[in-house]
Design a protein around this motif. Structure first.
Motif, PDB file in Angstrom:
ATOM      1  N   ARG A   1       0.824  -1.216   0.000  1.00  0.00           N
ATOM      2  CA  ARG A   1       0.000   0.000   0.000  1.00  0.00           C
ATOM      3  C   ARG A   1       0.852   1.257   0.000  1.00  0.00           C
ATOM      4  O   ARG A   1       0.548   2.233  -0.668  1.00  0.00           O
ATOM      5  N   PHE A   2       1.946   1.251   0.781  1.00  0.00           N
ATOM      6  CA  PHE A   2       2.768   2.447   0.927  1.00  0.00           C
ATOM      7  C   PHE A   2       4.013   2.439   0.046  1.00  0.00           C
ATOM      8  O   PHE A   2       4.840   3.341   0.128  1.00  0.00           O
ATOM      9  N   GLY A   3       4.183   1.432  -0.789  1.00  0.00           N
ATOM     10  CA  GLY A   3       5.257   1.424  -1.778  1.00  0.00           C
ATOM     11  C   GLY A   3       6.633   1.087  -1.234  1.00  0.00           C
ATOM     12  O   GLY A   3       7.626   1.578  -1.752  1.00  0.00           O
ATOM     13  N   THR A   4       6.705   0.265  -0.202  1.00  0.00           N
ATOM     14  CA  THR A   4       7.992  -0.185   0.324  1.00  0.00           C
ATOM     15  C   THR A   4       8.078  -1.701   0.185  1.00  0.00           C
ATOM     16  O   THR A   4       7.149  -2.340  -0.289  1.00  0.00           O
ATOM     17  N   THR A   5       9.185  -2.249   0.620  1.00  0.00           N
ATOM     18  CA  THR A   5       9.322  -3.703   0.566  1.00  0.00           C
ATOM     19  C   THR A   5       8.739  -4.308   1.844  1.00  0.00           C
ATOM     20  O   THR A   5       8.737  -3.662   2.896  1.00  0.00           O
ATOM     21  N   PRO A   6       8.258  -5.545   1.762  1.00  0.00           N
ATOM     22  CA  PRO A   6       7.753  -6.197   2.972  1.00  0.00           C
ATOM     23  C   PRO A   6       8.811  -6.328   4.067  1.00  0.00           C
ATOM     24  O   PRO A   6       8.501  -6.195   5.244  1.00  0.00           O
ATOM     25  N   THR A   7      10.055  -6.532   3.688  1.00  0.00           N
ATOM     26  CA  THR A   7      11.125  -6.649   4.678  1.00  0.00           C
ATOM     27  C   THR A   7      11.295  -5.344   5.454  1.00  0.00           C
ATOM     28  O   THR A   7      11.455  -5.353   6.677  1.00  0.00           O
ATOM     29  N   THR A   8      11.236  -4.225   4.756  1.00  0.00           N
ATOM     30  CA  THR A   8      11.336  -2.927   5.416  1.00  0.00           C
ATOM     31  C   THR A   8      10.201  -2.740   6.408  1.00  0.00           C
ATOM     32  O   THR A   8      10.418  -2.287   7.533  1.00  0.00           O
ATOM     33  N   MET A   9       9.006  -3.088   6.012  1.00  0.00           N
ATOM     34  CA  MET A   9       7.853  -2.925   6.894  1.00  0.00           C
ATOM     35  C   MET A   9       7.969  -3.846   8.106  1.00  0.00           C
ATOM     36  O   MET A   9       7.619  -3.447   9.221  1.00  0.00           O
ATOM     37  N   ARG A  10       8.471  -5.048   7.913  1.00  0.00           N
ATOM     38  CA  ARG A  10       8.643  -5.976   9.037  1.00  0.00           C
ATOM     39  C   ARG A  10       9.689  -5.463  10.026  1.00  0.00           C
ATOM     40  O   ARG A  10       9.508  -5.559  11.243  1.00  0.00           O
TER      41      ARG A  10
END
Length: 67
Positions: free
Chosen positions: A24-33
């Motif tokens: 949704r916010f245009g980042t990678t899943p790893t960054t969000m985790r």
């Protein structure tokens, strides 16, 4: 137009909340985790928010069927 806020079917580790937020916010899943784990070190209801999003966000398959 930005991506809808849904839990993806293939990129998830536990429930797909971080992967859905990342999409949704245009980042990678790893960054969000990493951001989520880092935020858990601070006081606050982060884990409860994760659980709430797990139950409130529709799964990607259910979202596609609705549209």
């Amino acid at each position: 137009m930005s991506a809808p806020l849904v839990r993806p079917r293939h990129e998830k580790k536990i429930a797909g909340v971080c992967a859905g937020l990342a999409r949704r916010f245009g980042t990678t899943p790893t960054t969000m985790r990493v951001l989520f784990v880092a935020s858990c070190l601070l006081p606050g209801p982060q884990f409860l928010l994760y659980l709430a999003l797990w139950f409130l966000l529709p799964a990607e398959d259910a979202y596609r069927e609705a549209w």
